[in-house]
Design a protein around this motif. Structure first.
Motif, PDB file in Angstrom:
ATOM      1  N   LEU A  21       0.832  -1.208   0.000  1.00  0.00           N
ATOM      2  CA  LEU A  21       0.000   0.000   0.000  1.00  0.00           C
ATOM      3  C   LEU A  21       0.863   1.252   0.000  1.00  0.00           C
ATOM      4  CD1 LEU A  21      -2.890  -1.154   2.318  1.00  0.00           C
ATOM      5  CD2 LEU A  21      -3.074  -0.421  -0.055  1.00  0.00           C
ATOM      6  N   PHE A  22       1.967   1.205   0.750  1.00  0.00           N
ATOM      7  CA  PHE A  22       2.887   2.350   0.749  1.00  0.00           C
ATOM      8  C   PHE A  22       3.403   2.611  -0.659  1.00  0.00           C
ATOM      9  CE2 PHE A  22       7.184   4.041   0.754  1.00  0.00           C
ATOM     10  CZ  PHE A  22       7.043   5.170   1.551  1.00  0.00           C
ATOM     11  N   ILE A  23       3.822   1.553  -1.321  1.00  0.00           N
ATOM     12  CA  ILE A  23       4.394   1.722  -2.665  1.00  0.00           C
ATOM     13  C   ILE A  23       3.335   2.243  -3.638  1.00  0.00           C
ATOM     14  CG2 ILE A  23       5.431   0.503  -4.623  1.00  0.00           C
ATOM     15  CD1 ILE A  23       6.747  -1.366  -2.553  1.00  0.00           C
ATOM     16  N   ILE A  24       2.101   1.722  -3.512  1.00  0.00           N
ATOM     17  CA  ILE A  24       1.035   2.217  -4.396  1.00  0.00           C
ATOM     18  C   ILE A  24       0.829   3.716  -4.180  1.00  0.00           C
ATOM     19  CG2 ILE A  24      -1.457   2.118  -4.857  1.00  0.00           C
ATOM     20  CD1 ILE A  24      -1.340  -0.885  -4.306  1.00  0.00           C
ATOM     21  N   GLY A  25       0.776   4.124  -2.913  1.00  0.00           N
ATOM     22  CA  GLY A  25       0.601   5.546  -2.613  1.00  0.00           C
ATOM     23  C   GLY A  25       1.753   6.367  -3.163  1.00  0.00           C
ATOM     24  N   PHE A  26       2.956   5.871  -2.940  1.00  0.00           N
ATOM     25  CA  PHE A  26       4.159   6.591  -3.371  1.00  0.00           C
ATOM     26  C   PHE A  26       4.196   6.714  -4.892  1.00  0.00           C
ATOM     27  CE2 PHE A  26       8.556   7.123  -4.549  1.00  0.00           C
ATOM     28  CZ  PHE A  26       9.058   7.953  -3.563  1.00  0.00           C
TER      29      PHE A  26
END
Lengths: 306, 228
Positions: free
Chosen positions: B146-151
Motif C-alpha cells: 500500500l505504501f508503494i502504491i501511494g508513493f
C-alpha cells in the motif's frame, strides 16, 4: 571542458525548454571558488531554473553542467557539498522549524547548530510553530537559516528576502558576510533587489529571458559608469556628448550618471571644475544597460511576489 | 549508505507521521471494534475488518513521502536513490512495528478467547492459517504494498500531473477489465475461484509481494526524472 580547481561550477551551453517556453537559452558561465555571486534578473528570468539544474533538482534539455568537475545528477559526492533551499521550498507535513533544522543537521556535515540557534533569535522565528502556519517572512527565514548554518561549500540563496522586513534583511546580509569571512565558501545569491545586495556581491551575473546578459566583477560593472555631482550648468557642460543614463536635480545641484569609464584626463577636468564623482547605483546601471534590448526587458525593483 | 540512514532518521524527526498517527488509528479502530463487538448480542465469533485501517494509512504515508518529504530531501542535497531507498526502509520499519502489534494482539486474542466476548480484531483465521509468522508476513507485505502504491501514484501525479495519473489509473482499470474478459472468454471462472480459494492468505501474500517488487521498481524509474 577544462577543469580548474578554482572553478566550482562550469555551465556549458545549458538550455532548458518547458513545453512552450524557453526558460534557459544556451547559457554558459562558470563560478569561482569562495566568491559571492549575485544572480540577478527579473522574476521568471530563469534564475531558479539554473540553480535547480546545478543542484540536479531539475534537468537540462541540453548542455552540460559540472559541479566540482563532476555531473551533479544522482551524485551524492557532489550534492552533499551543496545547499539549495528554494524560494518556494516545501517542508514535510506538520514540520516545525525545529524539525526542519534537526533534519538539516543530519545531512550537512558542517552544520553549525549554534549559528542556527543564534539566527532563530535574530529573526525572531517561532521554532515550535508549524511551518505551514508561518508568515512569508518567517518561511524565508527558515530557508535562510538552513542555507547559512549548513555552511555548504556552495550555497544558493533563492530570493531569500521575500517577506522579510528591512531589519531582517539587513540581519541576513550582515550574518552572511560575517560567516562568509570566518568560513569562506561559494555563495550564489539570486535577487531582483540589486542595490540591496550590491555591496555584498563580488561577481554579477545578470540573466534576462533565459540568457546571460552580464557576467563580470561587480567593481568592473560599476566602473562602466560614473555619477557626476555638482552645479547643474557645469555638470551639463561636462556630460555633453556622453551617454547619460540617469539624471537627478535638486535646486542648482545635479547628479548625472554617464556611461563609460572616466579617463585620468576626465578626472583632472572634474577636479578642476569642482565636480565630484559619486557612487553609481548598480541597479540603475543594470536596468539602463539591459533596456537596450529590443523590447522592455528591464529589471524592475518590485517584482511580483508569488 | 550513511545518507540513506539519514533519510530514515529524517522521517522519524517528526514522530507524528510514522508513530503517533498510526498508533492512534490502530488504537481507535481497535477500541471501536471492541465496542461494536460488545453491542452485538450473539455468542458466535465476531470478526472485525478494522485491522485494515492502519494498513490503509500507509497508502497516505506513501503519498506524503512523495509530496512532502521528497521536495525537502532535495533541499537536503539527497540523491533520488538515497531518498527512495530510505523512504522504503522507513515504510518497512513502520510496517514491522505494526506487524509486531498485530501478531502480539493475535496471541492475546487467542489467550482471552477474543477478549472474553468472542470478538476477533487481530486474529482472523484465514490470515492466521499459516501460523503467526504467516500472518505477520501477510500484514507486512500488504502494508508495504500500500505504501508503494501511494508513493507511485503521487510520483506519477508530480511528474505527469492529474491527467497523467488519471490516464494511468484508467489504463490499469482497463487492463484488469481485459483480464476479466479473458477469464470469461476462456470459461475459466471456476478454475480461478478454485485457485483463489486454494491459494489462501499465503498465496495472496506471495502475489502481493511480486506486485510490490514490480511496482517498487517502476516507482523508482518514475522518480528518477521527477522534479520536486
Amino acid at each position: 571542458m577544462t577543469t580548474s580547481p578554482d572553478l566550482v561550477v562550469q555551465v556549458d551551453h545549458l538550455t532548458k525548454r518547458y513545453r512552450e517556453t524557453l526558460a534557459v537559452d544556451d547559457v554558459s558561465f562558470s563560478i569561482e571558488k569562495d566568491k559571492i555571486y549575485g544572480l540577478l534578473g527579473r522574476n521568471g528570468a530563469g534564475k531558479t531554473t539554473v540553480m535547480s539544474i546545478l543542484t540536479a533538482q531539475n534537468f537540462a534539455t541540453s548542455g552540460d553542467v559540472r559541479v566540482f568537475g563532476e555531473q551533479p545528477y544522482e551524485n551524492a559526492r557532489v550534492l552533499g557539498r551543496m545547499c539549495f533551499v528554494r524560494e518556494s521550498q516545501k517542508y514535510p507535513d506538520d514540520a516545525t522549524p525545529t524539525h526542519a533544522f534537526a533534519m538539516a543537521r543530519l545531512f550537512f556535515p558542517r552544520w553549525d547548530q549554534k549559528l542556527a540557534d543564534r539566527l532563530i533569535e535574530d529573526f525572531q522565528l517561532p521554532p515550535k510553530k508549524r511551518i505551514k502556519k508561518l508568515s512569508r517572512g518567517q518561511l524565508s527565514a527558515v530557508g535562510v537559516i538552513i542555507g547559512l548554518a549548513s555552511r555548504a561549500e556552495i550555497t544558493f540563496f533563492d530570493e531569500p528576502y521575500l517577506g522579510l522586513d528591512a531589519v531582517a534583511r539587513q540581519i541576513f546580509y550582515d550574518r552572511l558576510l560575517e560567516d562568509y569571512t570566518l568560513h569562506p565558501r561559494t555563495v550564489i545569491l539570486s535577487s531582483h533587489l540589486i542595490d540591496e545586495v550590491a555591496n555584498l556581491i563580488e561577481k554579477v551575473i545578470v540573466i534576462d529571458r533565459g540568457r546571460i546578459i552580464m557576467d563580470d566583477d561587480t567593481d568592473a560593472v560599476r566602473d562602466r559608469a560614473a555619477s557626476i555631482v555638482g552645479d547643474t550648468a557645469i555638470v551639463e557642460a561636462f556630460v555633453a556628448g556622453r551617454e547619460v543614463i540617469h539624471r537627478e536635480s535638486l535646486g542648482r545641484v545635479s547628479s548625472v550618471t554617464v556611461l563609460g569609464a572616466l579617463s585620468p584626463e576626465d578626472r583632472r577636468r572634474l577636479a578642476a571644475a569642482g565636480l565630484e564623482v559619486g557612487p553609481v547605483s548598480l541597479q540603475q546601471l543594470i536596468v539602463r544597460t539591459t533596456q537596450h534590448s529590443p523590447s522592455d526587458t528591464a529589471i524592475t525593483t518590485e517584482g511580483a511576489v508569488r | 549508505m550513511n545518507r540513506t540512514l539519514s533519510v530514515i532518521r529524517m522521517q522519524f524527526v517528526n514522530r507524528q507521521t510514522y508513530v503517533w498517527i498510526p498508533l492512534i488509528i490502530l488504537a481507535g479502530s481497535f477500541v471501536l471494534s471492541l465496542l461494536i463487538f460488545a453491542l452485538i448480542p450473539t455468542d458466535a465469533p465476531k470478526y472485525g475488518g478494522a485491522a485494515q485501517a492502519p494498513l490503509w494509512y500507509l497508502l497516505a504515508v506513501g503519498i506524503q513521502a512523495m509530496t512532502m518529504s521528497f521536495p525537502f530531501s532535495q533541499a537536503m542535497s539527497v540523491t533520488r536513490r538515497e531518498f527512495y531507498v530510505g523512504a522504503l526502509l522507513t515504510a518497512g520499519i513502520a510496517a514491522l512495528v505494526l506487524v509486531a502489534v498485530y501478531v502480539l494482539g493475535g496471541f492475546v486474542e487467542q489467550l482471552t478467547g477474543g477478549w472474553g466476548m468472542n470478538g476477533w480484531y487481530f486474529y482472523l483465521p484465514w490470515i492466521w492459517e499459516a501460523g503467526p509468522l504467516g500472518a505477520g508476513l501477510f500484514y507486512f507485505v500488504m502494508a508495504v504494498l500500500l505504501f508503494i502504491i501511494g508513493f507511485w501514484s503521487a510520483t506519477i501525479y508530480k511528474r505527469f500531473g492529474g491527467v497523467g495519473l488519471t490516464i494511468v489509473l484508467v489504463g490499469i482499470g482497463l487492463a484488469l477489465v481485459g483480464l476479466l474478459w479473458l477469464v470469461g472468454r476462456m470459461d475459466a471462472w471456476g478454475f480461478v475461484w478454485e485457485w483463489l480459494m486454494s491459494a489462501g492468505a499465503m498465496g495472496l501474500t506471495a502475489w502481493a509481494a511480486v506486485v510490490a517488487v514490480l511496482l517498487a521498481g517502476i516507482a523508482f524509474l518514475t522518480l528518477r526524472r521527477t522534479v520536486p
